[in-house]
Design an enzyme around this catalytic site. Structure first.
Site, short mmCIF file in Angstrom:
data_model
loop_
_atom_site.label_atom_id
_atom_site.label_comp_id
_atom_site.label_asym_id
_atom_site.label_seq_id
_atom_site.Cartn_x
_atom_site.Cartn_y
_atom_site.Cartn_z
N GLU A 391 -8.19 4.75 -8.79
CA GLU A 391 -6.95 4.49 -9.52
C GLU A 391 -6.84 5.34 -10.78
OE1 GLU A 391 -4.60 3.11 -8.23
OE2 GLU A 391 -5.59 2.07 -6.59
N HIS A 483 -1.59 7.23 2.98
CA HIS A 483 -2.98 6.76 3.04
C HIS A 483 -3.70 7.29 4.28
CE1 HIS A 483 -0.89 3.80 0.48
NE2 HIS A 483 -2.02 3.81 -0.21
#
Length: 838
Positions: A391, A483
């Site tokens: 992140e 993803h």
């Protein structure tokens, strides 16, 4: 763009979801990024843009095309990076930008650009302009998106609508791949081209339905409200502290009286809390308050049980977050010199306990912070080292390349975060100290620790193990969720770091690796991450795709470790392993390739004399091709076995070598030894021109100095910089001057310069010209040396020489003056200006 970056795949229903030595030696240690830099003043930005504007006409763009700074951050020591959106009549051209590496003095060192604006009224003869008047207002565009997404939802952040120009892109085959079968296409066999431009709104909505975030970006036509494109903007994935995943760990905290808080004063400044911090969202969607405690021991090391978020069990999520944040910060600072997310050491924070039983984590570029959930049916707390590194990696990409979170660039965005997560994990597992990332300590499995079933989110070495991610590039990859389209680049990075295996039964085998050895050799995670970080921070643009990434990662490897280095070869092989570019041999083996038989010799010549270097080769497959290098930089046009030029005093100490490549498929190459040029021995000539090769930027020169630089579209005679007068395709006047002194005692004084001329003019009429004159320091013309025009084009550079002895005893002004008419460019490229006076 303000995007939220996510880790978890959208499939989760509960989520919203060579062969030779290096041409130049690698540095003893890889360069690190500089400390935070102050923002450039408006005057400095204007000066930078003036230099870019001077090149504008040379790339077929008119005065309607402009630039707007979006990001400035440090480069390696002594440089800074400026990213600028391309604009047309003041509107941003979506996905089109320029990345500029400049010196602290403001000189442009390199430029990397996307070209999505190039067909927008390209050329100076365009009669009509793109219509920038919308038929639909911003409010109507927002209403349309809001009703489509979640009519009953609440705006978590006020929605926005930016009017811009949207390039509608199509993928076409290159001419060489026109007859290939679809399944045989390589990423370099196709290219993205602009089909048309649409006036549109970028509508960004950040909504909540209950506690479920609905974050989307839409491209909506400003003419009729048609949705041209949309994509998810929620990009999901995670003292003394007792960490759930790392045991007892040291935490840097703050103390006020008898109260301790999870604020780290040693990492980051400014931001929301003045330093790095962990907050308690307490099952909400807002950050909440910074964690505090009456002792400096935090957490119980156990998975959150659903009770208090502030007792020892509730603190464990905060411990996980703080430990991950500390290691992500330390890895980037200690290894790369990069401070915090933006390189400017701006503090960030992580909010723990977001929502209730939330199976996700995300980065929010609005607050430049991260939110982590406690986990629910599928995951435990999402604060593992690799998830937090992932992140925070989104935060770095957000601050640098800003890769658009859609299609191939979106897959690279996700992959970049996976790469950062694995690198952070390796660093933390190695003790979290030192200036290198140790190999062999990370598991190459994203999020394995948080999964209740023990299965990771992604396998870096074999992405297809998840049943959805491909192992290699194909023409359909841009249609996948980001993803999954991240998979091939993850595999590339694993191979680059760790190498592959040769057995087809191995999960670490690639059928695209068909050169020798079949099992490619990795270079270690430390070098691999340095190369990737350099590409992402200094070369990638928002719209970079797999093919562009391969080229820019290769450039980064060559700049860090050398052209032809094992690191550069490994990049070629790692990308070849995922069907992006062709495979190459790592080593040709003795006697199987070309080798150097005659090395170039070091020489000593007088200023104004001719310097000649020669290389000989044998073996391999003839004919050979040659490339000469000066101080590690390629010399344009130096492609023969012998390289000769007129030496100047400034050439003293220059180092030359050659790379010889044979005609085999794939080719083999050999690099010669270095040869040093000494100028001045036995001669009395003195160089009178300052910075005649323009390698020191504008030093010594006056006039239209924006023509000096390492411009794209033309090449230098040698070195990296040159002066490009003309090439605008519209009415323009450009002049370069320098005052020089020719002593009264001189017995000879010779001016020489290299000149290349090319033109788009087709008539046998002089339209554009450059006049070379000698003037007094007051500007009076003392003599005209030559006049060149569009009627004098020549292939490559020509050396021009003139006698200046008639001006001995004077300080005179050497002048290159170019005038260009209203259409059809003519370029006058000048380099290696020299006046040798004896």
């Amino acid at each position: 763009m303000n995007l939220r970056k996510t880790l978890l795949a959208a499939s989760i229903a509960t989520l919203p979801m060579v062969l030779s030595a290096a041409v130049h030696a690698a540095p003893q240690s890889a360069p690190v990024m500089a400390a935070p830099v102050s923002a450039q003043s408006p005057q400095q930005v204007d000066a930078l843009f003036s230099k870019l504007a001077a090149r504008r006409g040379k790339t077929g763009l008119d005065a309607s095309h402009g630039y707007k700074v979006t990001v400035q951050h440090p480069g390696v020591t002594g440089t800074r990076i400026t990213r600028a959106n391309h604009t047309y009549k003041g509107l941003r051209v979506f996905g089109s930008e320029t990345v500029i590496v400049s010196s602290d003095a403001g000189e442009i060192l390199s430029e990397s650009s996307s070209h999505l604006r190039d067909k927008l009224n390209a050329g100076k003869d365009s009669k009509s302009g793109f219509n920038t008047a919308p038929a639909l207002n911003a409010t109507a565009a927002i209403d349309k998106v809001t009703k489509e997404l979640a009519a009953g939802g609440l705006h978590h952040v006020p929605p926005s609508a930016e009017l811009l120009i949207y390039p509608v892109v199509k993928t076409v085959r290159t001419a060489a791949a026109a007859n290939k079968q679809e399944g045989a296409l390589n990423a370099l066999d196709v290219e993205d081209v602009v089909d048309r431009y649409e006036l549109a709104y970028l509508v960004q909505v950040r909504m909540l339905q209950g506690q479920n975030p609905i974050y989307y970006d839409y491209i909506v036509s400003a003419k009729n409200g048609v949705v041209l494109k949309k994509w998810k903007a929620l990009q999901t994935v995670a003292g003394t502290g007792n960490s759930q995943y790392n045991g007892t760990v040291p935490l840097n905290t703050s103390q006020s009286g008898s109260t301790f808080s999870l604020k780290d004063p040693s990492r980051g400044t400014g931001g929301t809390y003045g330093m790095m911090a962990i907050t308690n969202a307490n099952h909400g969607t807002s950050p909440g308050s910074v964690y505090t405690n009456t002792t400096n021991t935090w957490g119980d090391g156990q998975q959150y049980n659903g009770g208090s978020t502030t007792n020892a069990n509730g603190q464990t999520a905060a411990v996980n977050a703080m430990w991950g944040l500390m290691n992500t910060y330390d890895m980037h600072k200690n290894v790369l010199g990069w401070q915090s997310l933006d390189g400017q050491n701006t503090a960030t924070f992580i909010a723990a306990h977001v929502n209730t039983s939330y199976d996700n984590a995300y980065y929010d570029s609005g607050c430049k912070c991260m939110y982590i959930g406690d986990g629910g049916s599928m995951f435990n707390n999402l604060g593992s080292i690799d998830v937090i590194g992932h992140e925070m990696g989104h935060g770095i990409t957000d601050a640098t390349s800003g890769l658009i979170y859609s299609q191939e660039s979106g897959g690279l965005n996700e992959s970049s975060s996976d790469i950062a997560g694995e690198s952070t994990e390796a660093y933390a597992r190695g003790g979290g100290t030192g200036t290198t990332i140790p190999s062999g300590l990370n598991d190459w499995q994203m999020g394995k620790e948080i999964a209740k079933n023990g299965q990771p989110l992604r396998w870096m070495w074999k992405p297809s193990k998840d049943g959805r991610s491909p192992d290699a590039w194909s023409t359909s990859i841009k249609n996948l969720d980001v993803h999954y389209s991240s998979g091939p680049n993850n595999r590339m990075f694993y191979f680059l770091s760790q190498g592959s295996e040769s057995s087809s039964s191995s999960e670490k085998y690639s059928s695209y690796l068909n050169k020798q050895p079949l099992a490619m050799t990795g270079i270690g995670i430390d070098k691999a991450y340095r190369i990737w970080f350099k590409a992402n921070s200094t070369k990638f643009t928002q719209s970079t795709n797999y093919a562009d990434a391969r080229n820019k990662v290769l450039q980064s490897a060559e700049e860090l470790y050398g052209v032809g280095s094992k690191e550069a070869i490994a990049v070629k092989r790692a990308y070849a392993a995922i069907n992006v570019g062709a495979d190459v041999d790592e080593n040709p083996g003795p006697g199987t390739g070309v080798s150097i038989t005659t090395q170039p010799a070091s020489i000593n010549v007088s200023a104004g004399g001719t310097a000649t270097f020669t290389v000989g080769a044998s073996g391999g497959t003839t004919p050979y091709s040659y490339k000469w290098y000066r101080n590690g930089g390629a010399i344009p046009g130096a492609t023969s076995a012998t390289y000769s030029f007129t030496a100047q005093a400034a050439d003293n100490g220059a180092v030359f070598n050659a790379v010889v490549t044979d005609a085999a498929n794939p080719p083999t190459s050999a690099t010669s030894q270095n040869a040093t040029l000494t100028v001045g021995g036995g001669g009395t000539g003195t160089e009178r021109v300052t910075n005649g090769g323009f390698e020191n930027g504008t030093t010594g020169w006056s006039g239209t100095t924006g023509v000096i630089g390492a411009h794209q579209g033309q090449s230098p005679y040698e070195g990296t910089r040159f002066a490009w007068l003309g090439g605008n395709g519209q009415s323009a006047t450009e002049t370069l001057t320098q005052d020089i002194n020719i002593p009264a005692t001189s017995t000879s004084a010779t001016l020489s310069f290299a000149l290349h001329i090319d033109t788009a003019e087709t008539e046998n009429v002089v339209y554009d010209k450059m006049v070379v004159t000698v003037k007094s320091t007051s500007g009076a013309v003392l003599g005209t040396l030559a006049t060149y025009s569009n009627l004098n084009p020549a292939s490559g550079f020509q050396i021009r020489t003139f006698n200046l002895l008639p001006y001995k005893g004077q300080t005179v002004r050497l002048s290159f003056a170019m005038t260009e008419d209203q259409s059809l460019q003519t370029s006058f490229v000048v380099d290696k200006v020299s006046v040798i006076a004896n």
